[in-house]
Design a protein around this motif. Structure first.
Motif, mmCIF file in Angstrom:
data_model
loop_
_atom_site.group_PDB
_atom_site.id
_atom_site.type_symbol
_atom_site.label_atom_id
_atom_site.label_comp_id
_atom_site.label_asym_id
_atom_site.label_seq_id
_atom_site.Cartn_x
_atom_site.Cartn_y
_atom_site.Cartn_z
ATOM 1 N N LEU A 1 0.844 -1.202 0.000
ATOM 2 C CA LEU A 1 0.000 0.000 0.000
ATOM 3 C C LEU A 1 0.879 1.251 0.000
ATOM 4 O O LEU A 1 0.641 2.215 -0.721
ATOM 5 C CB LEU A 1 -0.871 -0.029 1.253
ATOM 6 C CG LEU A 1 -1.790 1.138 1.536
ATOM 7 C CD1 LEU A 1 -2.941 1.126 0.555
ATOM 8 C CD2 LEU A 1 -2.348 1.052 2.956
ATOM 9 N N PHE A 2 1.901 1.193 0.806
ATOM 10 C CA PHE A 2 2.843 2.303 0.918
ATOM 11 C C PHE A 2 3.571 2.511 -0.418
ATOM 12 O O PHE A 2 3.687 3.631 -0.918
ATOM 13 C CB PHE A 2 3.835 1.996 2.044
ATOM 14 C CG PHE A 2 4.860 3.064 2.269
ATOM 15 C CD1 PHE A 2 4.480 4.343 2.629
ATOM 16 C CD2 PHE A 2 6.211 2.787 2.135
ATOM 17 C CE1 PHE A 2 5.421 5.330 2.854
ATOM 18 C CE2 PHE A 2 7.149 3.767 2.347
ATOM 19 C CZ PHE A 2 6.751 5.042 2.708
ATOM 20 N N ALA A 3 4.022 1.386 -0.990
ATOM 21 C CA ALA A 3 4.751 1.473 -2.259
ATOM 22 C C ALA A 3 3.841 1.984 -3.365
ATOM 23 O O ALA A 3 4.301 2.591 -4.332
ATOM 24 C CB ALA A 3 5.308 0.104 -2.622
ATOM 25 N N ASN A 4 2.557 1.757 -3.216
ATOM 26 C CA ASN A 4 1.596 2.141 -4.251
ATOM 27 C C ASN A 4 1.009 3.535 -3.997
ATOM 28 O O ASN A 4 -0.037 3.880 -4.538
ATOM 29 C CB ASN A 4 0.475 1.089 -4.315
ATOM 30 C CG ASN A 4 -0.015 0.889 -5.717
ATOM 31 O OD1 ASN A 4 0.674 1.231 -6.678
ATOM 32 N ND2 ASN A 4 -1.219 0.366 -5.847
ATOM 33 N N GLY A 5 1.646 4.261 -3.099
ATOM 34 C CA GLY A 5 1.236 5.639 -2.840
ATOM 35 C C GLY A 5 -0.116 5.762 -2.164
ATOM 36 O O GLY A 5 -0.833 6.728 -2.385
ATOM 37 N N GLY A 6 -0.481 4.767 -1.351
ATOM 38 C CA GLY A 6 -1.732 4.861 -0.597
ATOM 39 C C GLY A 6 -2.921 4.301 -1.345
ATOM 40 O O GLY A 6 -4.025 4.316 -0.830
ATOM 41 N N LEU A 7 -2.698 3.799 -2.547
ATOM 42 C CA LEU A 7 -3.792 3.176 -3.300
ATOM 43 C C LEU A 7 -3.735 1.668 -3.084
ATOM 44 O O LEU A 7 -2.730 1.152 -2.613
ATOM 45 C CB LEU A 7 -3.680 3.534 -4.781
ATOM 46 C CG LEU A 7 -4.148 4.954 -5.088
ATOM 47 C CD1 LEU A 7 -3.869 5.309 -6.524
ATOM 48 C CD2 LEU A 7 -5.625 5.128 -4.759
ATOM 49 N N PRO A 8 -4.809 0.971 -3.408
ATOM 50 C CA PRO A 8 -4.810 -0.461 -3.101
ATOM 51 C C PRO A 8 -3.634 -1.178 -3.741
ATOM 52 O O PRO A 8 -3.324 -0.914 -4.911
ATOM 53 C CB PRO A 8 -6.129 -0.960 -3.700
ATOM 54 C CG PRO A 8 -6.579 0.104 -4.620
ATOM 55 C CD PRO A 8 -6.035 1.384 -4.098
#
Ligand SMILES: Nc1nc2c(ncn2[C@@H]2O[C@H](COP(=O)(O)OP(=O)(O)OP(=O)(O)O)[C@@H](O)[C@H]2O)c(=O)[nH]1
Ligand SMILES: [Mg+2]
Length: 467
Positions: free
Chosen positions: A289-296
């Motif tokens: 989630l973190f790596a995806n910038g807060g998106l799923p």
């Protein structure tokens, strides 16, 4: 190998995408679980920011949930402790909502169990959130419990005892202790109960901002000594590993109900958040989630769900490769570099952590192969069930896994190392932990007889000479 052992070797990145309040003032002592790195702390903060708590159930409603309900599979963590130990304050702090749980300076504020399901829904509409592809499924349930001991309710013991001993999705119980007060009889009884039922648990020292903070290391050692001398080193030895780390938190309350506390005063929250995620098996999810910038986080394709290989059944190798291998190091491991691989390998076989015998699913359930489904929703639910089934194949090796007694049908055995020690505690003992209003009144009377000060109407009557 150092990294494989789960040591915090990652240097703290100075330029993280998300900055978290400086919470490192109070360090966790005795951590066999490495403290959260900056990235992990940020990922945990992001998880709790993006997953909003919704009340899932209260009081005894947990019994009514049908087993087919998806919430049955949602991992749960609970916060236990004596009344006024700071459970509700800690929950409010980690869930980033100062008014979620009722908090008060008097013991007994929380009177019943409250479960909060954390899902990625829109807090206003409670529906799907933009950008989350309709995902509103709760990922985690956290529980605020009434406290035991002074000021608690009489029915505490029975109901919570039932919950603790029967709830299968309970992943970890955090036991909160005020280090200034040390481990009370009830706390030790609670640990006995948790050990007896092999419920994973972890201690959290609260209110470390008080005067006690200067003596914190000393106080935490005292707690550890109390536990050691209570349990001894006999059969309970291996299970001592489950409470290796005591997390410390501070600055979560100011004695006034529902008053917002400055984030900069809070300490140790990152480690608690990370521990919660680890307990629920959500670390990977949070990091993605973190790596995806807060998106799923992007879902793994069905092909990526591999059946368990033969190698996976080799417990010894699995443990060695497990990032939490440090958790298995016995307390009295060699002093010199206890975490080095050489030292661990040098330990006699019997001293190494032995995982429980295979679960019934590992031997009996064949790996489930994904099949193509017509609709996307059906496919997603299929993937989820495959993941769950495959996860069950290799049980968590971090803590002894709670399981039912061996049945003649499955023949599943529980290894000796995971057998709970035979410590007698039951509902009666737990009931004895609970103080009734009569007890409190009797204590007040006693204090009056001994010249202690008593506040309230009785004291005023006394002052006015009306008694
Ligand atoms: N100074 C200080 N006060 C705290 C801290 N955490 C909680 N408190 C205060 O301690 C009191 C009790 O906090 P609660 O969170 O209600 O405690 P609880 O364990 O939920 O209590 P019960 O609901 O009665 O079981 C409140 O007045 C809080 O403001 C802390 O870290 N530091
Ligand atoms: Mg409370």
């Amino acid at each position: 190998m150092v990294q494989a052992l789960g040591l915090a070797t990652t240097p703290r990145a100075s330029q993280d995408a998300l900055t978290v309040p400086s919470e490192r003032g109070v360090q966790s002592l005795f951590t066999d679980t490495a403290p959260a790195t900056t990235q992990q702390a940020a990922a945990a903060a992001l998880f709790f920011k993006t997953h909003i708590p919704l009340k899932s159930w209260t009081a005894t409603e947990w019994r009514k949930q049908p087993h087919s309900d998806t919430s049955f599979l949602t991992p749960e963590v609970t916060f236990l402790g004596r009344s006024n130990s700071g459970k509700s304050s800690l929950l409010n702090a980690i869930l980033l909502n100062p008014t979620l749980c009722r908090v008060g300076p008097k013991p007994g504020k929380t009177t019943t169990m409250h479960a909060w399901a954390l899902g990625p829904h829109d807090p206003k509409t409670k529906g799907a959130r933009k950008g989350w592809q309709g995902d509103i499924e709760p990922k985690l349930t956290v529980l605020d419990m009434p406290g035991y001991g002074h000021g608690s309710q009489r029915d505490w013991g029975e109901e919570i005892m039932k919950y603790l001993t029967t709830r299968r999705q309970l992943r970890r119980a955090f036991v909160l202790v005020n280090p200034a007060h040390g481990m009370k009889k009830q706390d030790l009884q609670m640990l006995e109960l948790l050990r007896r039922h092999t419920i994973p648990h972890q201690l959290i020292a609260t209110k470390c901002d008080h005067d006690s903070v200067k003596r914190l290391p000393e106080l935490l050692f005292e707690i550890q000594n109390q536990i050691k001398s209570h349990f001894g080193s006999g059969k309970a030895g291996p299970l001592l590993l489950t409470i290796n780390d005591i997390l410390a938190v501070a600055g979560l309350g100011d004695g006034q109900a529902n008053k917002r506390v400055k984030a900069s005063h809070m300490r140790g929250l990152s480690d608690v958040r990370w521990a919660v995620l680890r307990a629920a098996g959500l670390e990977e999810y949070a990091m993605a989630l973190f790596a995806n910038g807060g998106l799923p986080p992007k879902k793994k394709s069905a092909q990526a769900v591999q059946p368990a290989t033969e190698d996976e059944s080799k417990d010894e190798e699995n443990i060695m490769a497990h990032p939490d291998f440090r958790s298995f190091i016995p307390r009295d491991a060699p002093e010199d570099g206890p975490n080095s691989e050489e030292n661990i390998r040098a330990l006699p076989e019997t001293r190494r952590f032995t995982p429980s015998a295979p679960t019934e699913t590992r031997t009996t359930t064949p790996a489930i192969q994904p099949t193509a489904s017509s609709t996307k929703a059906a496919q997603q639910s299929k993937i989820r069930s495959i993941q769950t089934a495959n996860e069950r194949r290799v049980p968590s090796t971090e803590y002894p896994v709670r399981r039912n007694p061996p049945t003649p049908e499955t023949g599943a055995q529980v290894s000796e190392a995971s057998q709970p020690p035979n410590i007698g505690i039951g509902i009666d003992e737990l009931m004895a932990m609970v103080t009734t209003p009569e007890d409190v009144r009797r204590a007040k009377d006693k204090r009056m007889q001994t010249g202690g000060r008593v506040r309230g109407p009785r004291a005023s009557r006394q002052r006015l000479g009306r008694t």
